[in-house]
Design an enzyme around this catalytic site. Structure first.
Site, short mmCIF file in Angstrom:
data_model
loop_
_atom_site.label_atom_id
_atom_site.label_comp_id
_atom_site.label_asym_id
_atom_site.label_seq_id
_atom_site.Cartn_x
_atom_site.Cartn_y
_atom_site.Cartn_z
CG LEU A 87 -2.01 -1.05 1.27
CD1 LEU A 87 -2.77 -0.97 2.59
CD2 LEU A 87 -2.98 -0.89 0.09
N GLY A 88 2.00 1.19 0.67
CA GLY A 88 2.86 2.37 0.74
C GLY A 88 4.12 2.05 1.49
CB SER A 143 12.54 6.69 6.04
OG SER A 143 12.47 7.74 5.12
CG PHE A 144 12.02 4.98 9.88
CD1 PHE A 144 13.35 4.72 10.18
CD2 PHE A 144 11.62 6.28 9.70
CE1 PHE A 144 14.26 5.75 10.31
CE2 PHE A 144 12.52 7.32 9.82
CZ PHE A 144 13.85 7.05 10.13
CB ALA A 145 7.12 1.31 8.49
CE LYS A 146 10.03 -2.22 1.88
NZ LYS A 146 10.59 -3.38 1.12
CB VAL A 147 1.48 0.24 5.01
CG1 VAL A 147 0.03 -0.18 5.27
CG2 VAL A 147 1.99 1.07 6.17
CE LYS A 177 2.73 2.37 10.34
NZ LYS A 177 2.79 3.61 11.18
CG ASP A 199 2.13 15.01 12.16
OD1 ASP A 199 2.20 16.14 11.63
OD2 ASP A 199 2.63 13.99 11.64
#
Length: 444
Positions: A41-42, A45-49, A64, A159
């Site tokens: 999905l996306g 820098s620190f994770a993939k979903v 995630k 945020d």
């Protein structure tokens, strides 16, 4: 009409999401015998979903995935713990993305979350330019409902922006990304915070210029920016200079296009008040006539009577009869140390604080403390200060955050095993008279 559209600033951990359908959630590897990964999905820098499918009932979810060996350090550990803790408190609200569970192996951490196949509102704004009044009010009502719940539960998001507002399969808004959130005990939900964080274009001015601020009022300011973006398709404050950006907020230097109606302008003006003590609160916002008007999006109803008139019934998770996972453990203890998930907690590596003292005076103070403690003082090629004693090497760097506000970082670059908490305490005591606020690991 040529309008400037909001651009997504970078932040510590952000995932670029793409719209997906409810199909395709299960064609890849199987995780811990429970979920099968589907398409990406996306990534950040620190994770993939990933889109994924639960094996026992076929439920589609988003997972995630973080690699502990390459991406998880002390900073990331803090963000993950904060995000999980916040989402657990908020799991019962229909407009907040749900965290189902946290799983971990020796090399990976998995956050299993509710799937929001409709993408994010930033993408929708980019496609449409701006929202109609009915669509803007439809999403805005749900955002405010979610924030009321957050603040009642002692969580400030910090945020808020369209990139973090997702849409589920029924077109309902889902607030996500609680990595920058601040958590307090419910009875202390109005406690003052000190950390400067969030996305500059959406952040309240007091986050940078004041020593302490109220998280819920900072969220209210961000809501004003978001409503402006919904109705106009552009940011009220947009400057590449960090200092000029926040000066514009203090001076209220923004202009409405002709099509923005007076009632909406009044709401935005009161939310964008640079003075938090007179700024419209989220609670006060719900009493304004513009906000109380029925909100629909096309043929979809957002069921405001259910969200605001009847309140939200919390449902307790039934834990009997199944093994406890990391998410269950977190739910039992506020602020629990999850070092077991990350292969052990490393020693403290850095010290950060903000100061309004002139940079020259800060450097003199640091060098004086260093000499008194037996360090050799050196200037680095990048303009920083090096403190050397035996195998221990400290690097001191100073950045200007805004007018008369600097961020100071002291970090161990070599010999960390020999630099212990006692020596950090010496630094803290020596510097305390020039510190405006410490940058604490818990985000406060």
């Amino acid at each position: 009409m040529d309008e400037k559209r909001p651009t997504p600033p970078s932040s510590t951990v952000k995932i670029r999401r793409t719209t997906s359908s409810n199909s395709g959630g299960g064609s890849g590897p199987i995780i811990l015998g429970k979920y099968q990964l589907g398409h990406l999905l996306g990534r950040g820098s620190f994770a993939k979903v990933y889109h994924a499918r639960r094996l026992d009932d076929g439920t589609n979810v988003a997972i995630k995935v973080m690699d502990k060996n390459t991406t998880v350090d002390a900073t990331m550990e803090r963000l993950i713990i904060r995000e999980v803790s916040a989402m657990h408190r908020l799991n019962s609200h229909p407009n907040i993305i749900k965290l189902n569970e946290v799983m971990a192996t020796k090399s990976k951490i998995y956050l299993v979350m509710e799937l929001a196949p409709g993408g994010d509102l930033f993408s929708k704004l980019n496609r449409r330019g701006r929202f109609s009044y009915s669509t803007a009010r439809y999403y805005f009502h749900q955002l405010v409902s979610a924030l009321l719940f957050c603040h009642q539960k002692g969580v400030a998001h910090r945020d808020l922006k369209p990139q973090n507002l997702l849409v589920d399969g029924e077109g309902r808004l889902k607030v996500s990304d609680f990595g920058f959130s601040a958590l307090h005990d419910e009875q202390l939900s109005n406690s003052l915070l000190q950390t400067a964080c969030g996305t500059p274009a959406y952040a309240a001015p007091e986050i940078i210029y004041r020593r302490e601020y109220e998280g819920s009022k900072a969220d209210a300011f961000s809501c004003g920016v978001i409503l402006f973006v919904f109705l106009t398709g552009k940011l009220p404050f947009d400057d590449s200079s960090y200092t000029r950006l926040h000066l514009a907020k203090h001076r209220r230097e923004y202009q409405f296009p002709d099509w923005v109606q007076k009632p909406a302008r009044s709401v935005i003006n009161r939310l964008l008040d640079p003075n938090p003590s007179t700024r419209l609160s989220i609670e006060e916002l719900t009493e304004m006539s513009w906000f109380k008007r029925s909100a629909t999006k096309g043929e979809e109803s957002n069921n405001q009577q259910q969200l605001f008139g009847q309140g939200i019934l919390e449902k307790e998770c039934e834990k009997s009869g199944r093994l406890m996972n990391a998410f269950d453990i977190i739910s039992m203890s506020h602020g629990l140390d999850l070092s077991g998930l990350f292969g052990g907690r490393s020693k403290k590596k850095k010290l950060r604080f903000t100061t309004s003292v002139h940079v020259g005076s800060v450097e003199e103070k640091v060098m004086k403390i260093g000499k008194e403690e037996g360090y050799r003082v050196e200037r680095t090629k990048g303009g920083g200060i090096g403190l050397v004693q035996g195998r221990v090497v400290l690097l001191v760097e100073i950045w200007e955050m805004a007018a008369k506000l600097w961020l100071v970082e002291i970090k161990v670059v070599d010999g960390g095993q020999e630099f212990d908490e006692t020596q950090w305490k010496v630094m803290e005591v020596g510097l305390k008279d020039i510190v405006s606020s410490w940058y604490n690991d818990d985000g406060s």
